[in-house]
Design a protein around this motif. Sequence first.
Motif, mmCIF file in Angstrom:
data_model
loop_
_atom_site.group_PDB
_atom_site.id
_atom_site.type_symbol
_atom_site.label_atom_id
_atom_site.label_comp_id
_atom_site.label_asym_id
_atom_site.label_seq_id
_atom_site.Cartn_x
_atom_site.Cartn_y
_atom_site.Cartn_z
ATOM 1 N N GLU A 152 44.230 -19.194 -38.564
ATOM 2 C CA GLU A 152 43.205 -19.992 -37.899
ATOM 3 C C GLU A 152 43.487 -21.493 -37.934
ATOM 4 O OE1 GLU A 152 39.561 -18.909 -39.784
ATOM 5 O OE2 GLU A 152 39.416 -17.015 -38.707
ATOM 6 N N PHE A 153 44.413 -21.924 -38.788
ATOM 7 C CA PHE A 153 44.706 -23.349 -38.882
ATOM 8 C C PHE A 153 45.419 -23.818 -37.617
ATOM 9 C CE2 PHE A 153 44.113 -22.420 -43.350
ATOM 10 C CZ PHE A 153 43.484 -23.567 -43.806
ATOM 11 N N PRO A 154 44.973 -24.935 -37.047
ATOM 12 C CA PRO A 154 45.674 -25.456 -35.867
ATOM 13 C C PRO A 154 47.023 -26.049 -36.280
ATOM 14 C CG PRO A 154 43.892 -26.936 -36.499
ATOM 15 C CD PRO A 154 43.803 -25.723 -37.400
ATOM 16 N N ASP A 155 48.006 -25.856 -35.450
ATOM 17 C CA ASP A 155 49.350 -26.375 -35.726
ATOM 18 C C ASP A 155 49.535 -27.666 -34.933
ATOM 19 O OD1 ASP A 155 51.991 -26.856 -36.266
ATOM 20 O OD2 ASP A 155 52.670 -24.831 -35.757
ATOM 21 N N HIS A 156 49.526 -28.782 -35.640
ATOM 22 C CA HIS A 156 49.638 -30.096 -34.995
ATOM 23 C C HIS A 156 51.074 -30.599 -34.969
ATOM 24 C CE1 HIS A 156 45.329 -30.427 -34.701
ATOM 25 N NE2 HIS A 156 45.221 -30.095 -35.979
ATOM 26 N N ARG A 157 52.014 -29.749 -35.349
ATOM 27 C CA ARG A 157 53.404 -30.172 -35.328
ATOM 28 C C ARG A 157 53.902 -30.259 -33.892
ATOM 29 N NH1 ARG A 157 56.119 -25.626 -38.836
ATOM 30 N NH2 ARG A 157 54.761 -24.415 -37.482
ATOM 31 N N LYS A 158 54.865 -31.128 -33.691
ATOM 32 C CA LYS A 158 55.488 -31.222 -32.371
ATOM 33 C C LYS A 158 56.310 -29.963 -32.126
ATOM 34 C CE LYS A 158 55.685 -36.206 -32.515
ATOM 35 N NZ LYS A 158 56.505 -37.396 -32.550
ATOM 36 N N LYS A 159 56.333 -29.499 -30.889
ATOM 37 C CA LYS A 159 57.050 -28.261 -30.560
ATOM 38 C C LYS A 159 58.535 -28.371 -30.883
ATOM 39 C CE LYS A 159 53.512 -26.090 -29.079
ATOM 40 N NZ LYS A 159 52.855 -25.224 -30.005
ATOM 41 N N ARG A 160 59.103 -29.537 -30.707
ATOM 42 C CA ARG A 160 60.517 -29.719 -30.989
ATOM 43 C C ARG A 160 60.755 -29.655 -32.493
ATOM 44 N NH1 ARG A 160 64.439 -34.764 -29.358
ATOM 45 N NH2 ARG A 160 66.207 -33.942 -30.495
ATOM 46 N N GLY A 161 61.648 -28.814 -32.885
ATOM 47 C CA GLY A 161 62.014 -28.739 -34.292
ATOM 48 C C GLY A 161 61.270 -27.679 -35.089
ATOM 49 N N ILE A 162 60.279 -27.015 -34.486
ATOM 50 C CA ILE A 162 59.559 -25.967 -35.212
ATOM 51 C C ILE A 162 60.444 -24.732 -35.294
ATOM 52 C CG2 ILE A 162 57.589 -24.404 -35.190
ATOM 53 C CD1 ILE A 162 55.940 -26.576 -33.915
ATOM 54 N N ARG A 163 60.717 -24.289 -36.498
ATOM 55 C CA ARG A 163 61.556 -23.109 -36.699
ATOM 56 C C ARG A 163 60.743 -21.894 -37.103
ATOM 57 N NH1 ARG A 163 66.799 -25.436 -39.949
ATOM 58 N NH2 ARG A 163 67.341 -27.005 -38.404
ATOM 59 N N TYR A 164 59.661 -22.115 -37.819
ATOM 60 C CA TYR A 164 58.872 -21.020 -38.352
ATOM 61 C C TYR A 164 57.401 -21.220 -37.996
ATOM 62 C CZ TYR A 164 63.106 -20.604 -41.084
ATOM 63 O OH TYR A 164 64.414 -20.493 -41.459
ATOM 64 N N PRO A 165 56.684 -20.127 -37.747
ATOM 65 C CA PRO A 165 55.250 -20.238 -37.453
ATOM 66 C C PRO A 165 54.498 -20.840 -38.641
ATOM 67 C CG PRO A 165 56.064 -18.029 -36.945
ATOM 68 C CD PRO A 165 57.162 -18.749 -37.677
ATOM 69 N N LEU A 166 53.491 -21.639 -38.346
ATOM 70 C CA LEU A 166 52.701 -22.280 -39.394
ATOM 71 C C LEU A 166 52.064 -21.244 -40.314
ATOM 72 C CD1 LEU A 166 51.539 -24.864 -40.624
ATOM 73 C CD2 LEU A 166 49.612 -24.632 -39.043
ATOM 74 N N GLN A 167 51.566 -20.167 -39.759
ATOM 75 C CA GLN A 167 50.938 -19.118 -40.553
ATOM 76 C C GLN A 167 51.906 -18.588 -41.615
ATOM 77 O OE1 GLN A 167 49.864 -15.666 -38.259
ATOM 78 N NE2 GLN A 167 48.223 -15.119 -39.659
ATOM 79 N N SER A 168 53.145 -18.391 -41.249
ATOM 80 C CA SER A 168 54.150 -17.908 -42.207
ATOM 81 C C SER A 168 54.450 -18.949 -43.273
ATOM 82 C CB SER A 168 55.443 -17.538 -41.483
ATOM 83 O OG SER A 168 55.217 -16.492 -40.582
ATOM 84 N N MET A 169 54.529 -20.199 -42.878
ATOM 85 C CA MET A 169 54.808 -21.275 -43.840
ATOM 86 C C MET A 169 53.677 -21.420 -44.849
ATOM 87 S SD MET A 169 57.771 -22.277 -43.006
ATOM 88 C CE MET A 169 57.889 -23.714 -44.037
ATOM 89 N N LEU A 170 52.435 -21.326 -44.365
ATOM 90 C CA LEU A 170 51.290 -21.421 -45.273
ATOM 91 C C LEU A 170 51.249 -20.237 -46.235
ATOM 92 C CD1 LEU A 170 48.572 -22.672 -42.768
ATOM 93 C CD2 LEU A 170 49.750 -24.014 -44.526
#
Length: 64
Positions: free
Chosen positions: A21-39
């Motif tokens: 449910e957490f919004p992902d405010h990261r820029k699309k460029r450079g994202i390798r892993y989903p935020l949910q997985s990182m958390l």
Amino acid sequence: MTTALPDTPLVDLSLWERLGEFPDHRKKRGIRYPLQSMLALAVVAVLAGARSWATLAQFGKDRP
């Protein structure tokens, strides 16, 4: 114990669902892993004893 705002139905969600449910405010460029997985990784690492960013990162590197 589940709490809710007044007039809000109680919904039991798993930790995985809550982390999604957490919004992902990261820029699309450079994202390798989903935020949910990182958390989720961060939660498990802290439960396993990680107390710094470095040990959290090492915990992630040690997992397949």
